[in-house]
Design a protein around this motif. Structure first.
Motif, short mmCIF file in Angstrom:
data_model
loop_
_atom_site.label_atom_id
_atom_site.label_comp_id
_atom_site.label_asym_id
_atom_site.label_seq_id
_atom_site.Cartn_x
_atom_site.Cartn_y
_atom_site.Cartn_z
N GLN A 98 -3.34 0.27 -11.20
CA GLN A 98 -2.99 1.69 -11.09
C GLN A 98 -2.29 2.19 -12.36
O GLN A 98 -2.31 3.39 -12.64
CB GLN A 98 -2.09 1.87 -9.87
N ARG B 116 -0.48 -10.61 -6.08
CA ARG B 116 -1.40 -9.55 -5.66
C ARG B 116 -0.80 -8.17 -5.91
O ARG B 116 -1.49 -7.25 -6.37
CB ARG B 116 -1.79 -9.72 -4.20
N LEU C 95 2.29 1.74 -3.54
CA LEU C 95 1.27 2.25 -4.46
C LEU C 95 1.01 3.74 -4.21
O LEU C 95 0.87 4.51 -5.17
CB LEU C 95 -0.02 1.45 -4.33
N GLN D 59 -1.06 -7.32 -9.53
CA GLN D 59 -2.44 -6.94 -9.87
C GLN D 59 -2.72 -5.50 -9.46
O GLN D 59 -3.36 -4.74 -10.21
CB GLN D 59 -3.43 -7.86 -9.18
N GLN D 60 -2.25 -5.12 -8.28
CA GLN D 60 -2.47 -3.75 -7.81
C GLN D 60 -1.71 -2.75 -8.66
O GLN D 60 -2.23 -1.68 -9.01
CB GLN D 60 -2.06 -3.63 -6.34
N ALA E 46 0.83 -1.20 0.00
CA ALA E 46 0.00 0.00 0.00
C ALA E 46 0.87 1.26 0.00
O ALA E 46 0.56 2.23 -0.70
CB ALA E 46 -0.94 0.00 1.21
#
Length: 180
Positions: free
Chosen positions: A156, A148, A111, A151-152, A108
């Motif tokens: 974005q 995962r 990102l 994918q994130q 997180a």
């Protein structure tokens, strides 16, 4: 001719697929000052040789910044007129996993740092899910967390390119004219 990249580009592929070379060409085609954020750590002679080969392959003219753990800190220091090649998310995730970090929070944070970066960023990452199921729990956990994160990142990114056998396959967005 210079190209424009979206704020985030993701280049995925397997080991030795040509993903770093493609990412380097994309970044170089922008005509902007190039910043290379390296996440590899030289744990042994073989890894030192790999790092040296990467440096040699990309040639001069890069501002190289080592950030095996603190990608957010490296990204906030990037000036707006530059372009960034972050190579690679897989080694960074490995480093953070071996440091017993909270990988959900780390992802997180990455990102958010990418979203807040003043310059376009091209992230290189390994696609690790196309192989056999790993035999041990740590390797399976890594594969799952990496999948995962990819994918994130793809969600974005404005441009997502998979590389296989040195050939790009655009999964999302479009390669700018003159990019290759």
């Amino acid at each position: 001719m210079s190209i424009a990249l979206p704020p985030l580009t993701l280049v995925l592929g397997g080991a030795r697929s040509g993903k770093s070379g493609l990412a380097e060409r994309l970044v170089s085609a922008t005509g902007r000052p190039r910043i290379y954020i390296a996440t590899a750590e030289a744990w042994d002679d073989e890894m030192r040789d790999r790092i040296a080969a990467h440096r040699s392959d990309r040639g001069g003219g890069w501002d190289t910044r080592e950030a095996p753990h603190d990608l957010a800190g490296a990204l906030v220091q990037v000036p707006a007129g530059a372009v960034v090649l972050l190579d690679c998310a897989t080694l960074w995730l490995t480093n953070r996993m071996l440091a017993d970090a909270d990988l959900v929070a780390e992802g997180a944070g990455l990102l958010a740092a990418l979203a807040g970066c003043a310059a376009p960023v091209v992230v290189v990452s390994n696609e690790v899910g196309w192989s056999i199921v790993p035999e041990n729990a740590l390797a399976r956990r890594f594969r799952d967390v990496q999948g995962r994160l990819n994918q994130q990142l793809a969600g974005q990114a404005g441009l997502v390119v998979a590389v296989m056998a040195g050939l790009p396959l655009v999964l999302k967005g479009a390669l700018p004219p003159g990019a290759l």
